[in-house]
Design a protein around this motif. Structure first.
Motif, PDB file in Angstrom:
ATOM      1  N   LEU A 221     -36.378  -3.756  -7.065  1.00 25.94           N
ATOM      2  CA  LEU A 221     -36.455  -2.443  -7.367  1.00 25.94           C
ATOM      3  C   LEU A 221     -35.100  -1.796  -7.156  1.00 25.94           C
ATOM      4  O   LEU A 221     -34.924  -0.793  -8.321  1.00 25.94           O
ATOM      5  CB  LEU A 221     -37.505  -1.904  -6.314  1.00 25.94           C
ATOM      6  CG  LEU A 221     -38.998  -2.105  -6.486  1.00 25.94           C
ATOM      7  CD1 LEU A 221     -39.460  -1.713  -5.131  1.00 25.94           C
ATOM      8  CD2 LEU A 221     -39.464  -1.461  -7.509  1.00 25.94           C
TER       9      LEU A 221
ATOM     10  N   SER B   1     -33.300  -2.391 -10.673  1.00 30.86           N
ATOM     11  CA  SER B   1     -33.921  -1.931 -11.681  1.00 30.86           C
ATOM     12  C   SER B   1     -33.386  -0.407 -11.676  1.00 30.86           C
ATOM     13  O   SER B   1     -33.116   0.384 -12.796  1.00 30.86           O
ATOM     14  CB  SER B   1     -35.382  -1.838 -11.935  1.00 30.86           C
ATOM     15  OG  SER B   1     -35.931  -1.313 -10.691  1.00 30.86           O
ATOM     16  N   ALA B   2     -33.365   0.300 -10.543  1.00 31.12           N
ATOM     17  CA  ALA B   2     -32.644   1.789 -10.387  1.00 31.12           C
ATOM     18  C   ALA B   2     -31.380   1.823 -10.750  1.00 31.12           C
ATOM     19  O   ALA B   2     -30.886   2.570 -11.663  1.00 31.12           O
ATOM     20  CB  ALA B   2     -32.838   2.170  -8.893  1.00 31.12           C
TER      21      ALA B   2
ATOM     22  N   ALA C  25     -31.191   1.510 -14.579  1.00 31.65           N
ATOM     23  CA  ALA C  25     -31.687   2.858 -15.055  1.00 31.65           C
ATOM     24  C   ALA C  25     -30.561   3.810 -15.120  1.00 31.65           C
ATOM     25  O   ALA C  25     -30.399   4.585 -15.928  1.00 31.65           O
ATOM     26  CB  ALA C  25     -33.215   3.464 -14.512  1.00 31.65           C
TER      27      ALA C  25
ATOM     28  N   LYS D 149     -40.079  10.242 -17.924  1.00 31.49           N
ATOM     29  CA  LYS D 149     -40.311   8.879 -17.370  1.00 31.49           C
ATOM     30  C   LYS D 149     -39.644   8.619 -16.076  1.00 31.49           C
ATOM     31  O   LYS D 149     -40.280   7.811 -14.881  1.00 31.49           O
ATOM     32  CB  LYS D 149     -40.026   7.885 -18.174  1.00 31.49           C
ATOM     33  CG  LYS D 149     -40.881   7.813 -19.404  1.00 31.49           C
ATOM     34  CD  LYS D 149     -40.264   6.393 -20.615  1.00 31.49           C
ATOM     35  CE  LYS D 149     -39.070   7.171 -21.182  1.00 31.49           C
ATOM     36  NZ  LYS D 149     -38.526   6.372 -22.341  1.00 31.49           N
TER      37      LYS D 149
ATOM     38  N   SER E 172     -41.342   7.744 -12.580  1.00 35.56           N
ATOM     39  CA  SER E 172     -41.028   6.486 -11.866  1.00 35.56           C
ATOM     40  C   SER E 172     -40.477   6.826 -10.262  1.00 35.56           C
ATOM     41  O   SER E 172     -40.631   5.906  -9.402  1.00 35.56           O
ATOM     42  CB  SER E 172     -39.645   5.924 -12.496  1.00 35.56           C
ATOM     43  OG  SER E 172     -39.703   5.847 -13.820  1.00 35.56           O
ATOM     44  N   SER E 173     -39.867   7.956 -10.166  1.00 31.34           N
ATOM     45  CA  SER E 173     -39.568   8.453  -8.806  1.00 31.34           C
ATOM     46  C   SER E 173     -40.811   8.592  -7.992  1.00 31.34           C
ATOM     47  O   SER E 173     -40.887   8.182  -6.858  1.00 31.34           O
ATOM     48  CB  SER E 173     -38.566   9.261  -8.669  1.00 31.34           C
ATOM     49  OG  SER E 173     -39.005  10.443  -8.479  1.00 31.34           O
TER      50      SER E 173
ATOM     51  N   LEU F 222     -42.097   4.880  -7.169  1.00 32.21           N
ATOM     52  CA  LEU F 222     -41.218   4.275  -6.080  1.00 32.21           C
ATOM     53  C   LEU F 222     -41.283   5.049  -4.716  1.00 32.21           C
ATOM     54  O   LEU F 222     -41.685   4.496  -3.695  1.00 32.21           O
ATOM     55  CB  LEU F 222     -39.819   4.449  -6.486  1.00 32.21           C
ATOM     56  CG  LEU F 222     -38.828   3.946  -5.630  1.00 32.21           C
ATOM     57  CD1 LEU F 222     -39.156   2.334  -5.732  1.00 32.21           C
ATOM     58  CD2 LEU F 222     -37.496   3.851  -6.234  1.00 32.21           C
TER      59      LEU F 222
ATOM     60  N   TRP G 294     -45.003  -3.168 -10.610  1.00 31.67           N
ATOM     61  CA  TRP G 294     -43.879  -1.916 -10.912  1.00 31.67           C
ATOM     62  C   TRP G 294     -42.603  -2.604 -11.366  1.00 31.67           C
ATOM     63  O   TRP G 294     -42.001  -2.117 -12.318  1.00 31.67           O
ATOM     64  CB  TRP G 294     -43.654  -1.137  -9.751  1.00 31.67           C
ATOM     65  CG  TRP G 294     -42.643  -0.257  -9.918  1.00 31.67           C
ATOM     66  CD1 TRP G 294     -41.483  -0.034  -9.255  1.00 31.67           C
ATOM     67  CD2 TRP G 294     -42.552   0.853 -11.046  1.00 31.67           C
ATOM     68  NE1 TRP G 294     -40.698   0.961  -9.727  1.00 31.67           N
ATOM     69  CE2 TRP G 294     -41.290   1.720 -10.999  1.00 31.67           C
ATOM     70  CE3 TRP G 294     -43.360   1.015 -12.034  1.00 31.67           C
ATOM     71  CZ2 TRP G 294     -40.987   2.589 -11.738  1.00 31.67           C
ATOM     72  CZ3 TRP G 294     -43.016   2.318 -12.878  1.00 31.67           C
ATOM     73  CH2 TRP G 294     -41.888   2.945 -12.955  1.00 31.67           C
ATOM     74  N   ILE G 295     -42.329  -3.811 -10.936  1.00 32.15           N
ATOM     75  CA  ILE G 295     -41.228  -4.469 -11.024  1.00 32.15           C
ATOM     76  C   ILE G 295     -41.396  -5.176 -12.731  1.00 32.15           C
ATOM     77  O   ILE G 295     -40.448  -4.878 -13.337  1.00 32.15           O
ATOM     78  CB  ILE G 295     -40.794  -5.714 -10.111  1.00 32.15           C
ATOM     79  CG1 ILE G 295     -40.598  -5.333  -8.877  1.00 32.15           C
ATOM     80  CG2 ILE G 295     -39.833  -6.569 -10.813  1.00 32.15           C
ATOM     81  CD1 ILE G 295     -40.515  -6.423  -7.709  1.00 32.15           C
TER      82      ILE G 295
ATOM     83  N   THR H 272     -40.670  -1.997 -14.715  1.00 31.89           N
ATOM     84  CA  THR H 272     -39.077  -1.604 -14.909  1.00 31.89           C
ATOM     85  C   THR H 272     -38.514  -2.502 -15.821  1.00 31.89           C
ATOM     86  O   THR H 272     -37.426  -2.282 -16.459  1.00 31.89           O
ATOM     87  CB  THR H 272     -38.507  -1.548 -13.631  1.00 31.89           C
ATOM     88  OG1 THR H 272     -38.895  -2.604 -12.889  1.00 31.89           O
ATOM     89  CG2 THR H 272     -38.983  -0.270 -12.588  1.00 31.89           C
TER      90      THR H 272
ATOM     91  N   CYS I 261     -38.965  -1.333 -19.208  1.00 32.91           N
ATOM     92  CA  CYS I 261     -37.960  -0.152 -19.461  1.00 32.91           C
ATOM     93  C   CYS I 261     -36.851  -0.661 -19.903  1.00 32.91           C
ATOM     94  O   CYS I 261     -36.387  -0.218 -21.017  1.00 32.91           O
ATOM     95  CB  CYS I 261     -37.413   0.681 -18.222  1.00 32.91           C
ATOM     96  SG  CYS I 261     -38.646   1.157 -17.021  1.00 32.91           S
TER      97      CYS I 261
END
Ligand code: HEC
Length: 156
Positions: free
Chosen positions: A14, A17-18, A21, A61, A65-66, A69, A134-135, A138, A141
């Motif tokens: 996570l 991916s953050a 992004a 998005k 996404s937040s 999370l 969720w992973i 992402t 994404c």
């Protein structure tokens, strides 16, 4: 013990991916600061406006996404489900369809399917399942953006 292991991996992913992004956003901001070649000033103004609208739309998005999370971090399944739902709506909107290419459509369908799965996991109150889904989301994404950078933006 094994359960903890997957949790650590999930958190690490996570985080990764953050970071990815954020880098994508920084990069697109840098691209935007380049002066656009002007042919006709009225055309380029309209183009600029469309670009800004698309940018605003695409940035939604990040908000969704937040929410996801935050929901995962606080075990707020309603927040996860609503974030997932919002991303399904965004990916079905006309503005999303920036390309008719089969690859882009495939990324979009994959993304929407994952967001549907995420909503289901959240409704079933399955935290680890939702985190892993969720992973996967992402990763989509990142993969779609990579494709967009290498094809659509490169063509501009
Ligand atoms: C199916 C493809 C696809 C997927 C999946 C996707 N995006 Fe995007 N995203 C785009 C496109 C296309 C743009 C616009 C690129 C451009 O032309 O500048 C974009 C732009 C963005 C931008 C930059 C907006 C700006 O201009 O400031 C952010 C931030 C973003 N997306 C976040 C996400 C996040 C977070 C996810 C996953 C939860 C995601 N995207 C999933 C296609 C996708």
């Amino acid at each position: 013990m094994r359960k903890h292991g997957t949790e650590i991996v999930a958190v690490a992913l996570l985080f990764a991916s953050a970071v990815a992004a954020t880098q994508f956003v920084k990069k697109s901001a840098a691209q935007e600061s380049k002066p656009a070649p002007t042919v006709d000033s009225r055309d380029s103004k309209a183009q600029e406006r469309r670009k800004q609208e698309l940018s605003k739309f695409m940035r939604e998005k990040l908000e969704a996404s937040s929410d996801v999370l935050e929901g995962l971090a606080t075990e707020d399944f309603k927040l996860i489900a609503s974030g997932a739902k919002r991303m399904q709506r965004l990916s079905a909107a006309e503005k999303w369809q920036v390309s008719n290419d089969a690859s882009y459509r495939q990324f979009s369908n994959q993304f929407r399917r994952i967001m549907e799965q995420l909503e289901t996991k959240a409704n079933e109150k399955k935290l680890e399942g939702a985190a892993l889904t969720w992973i996967e989301g992402t990763m989509t994404c990142i993969e779609c953006h990579k494709w967009v950078r290498n094809t659509i933006i490169a063509e501009k």
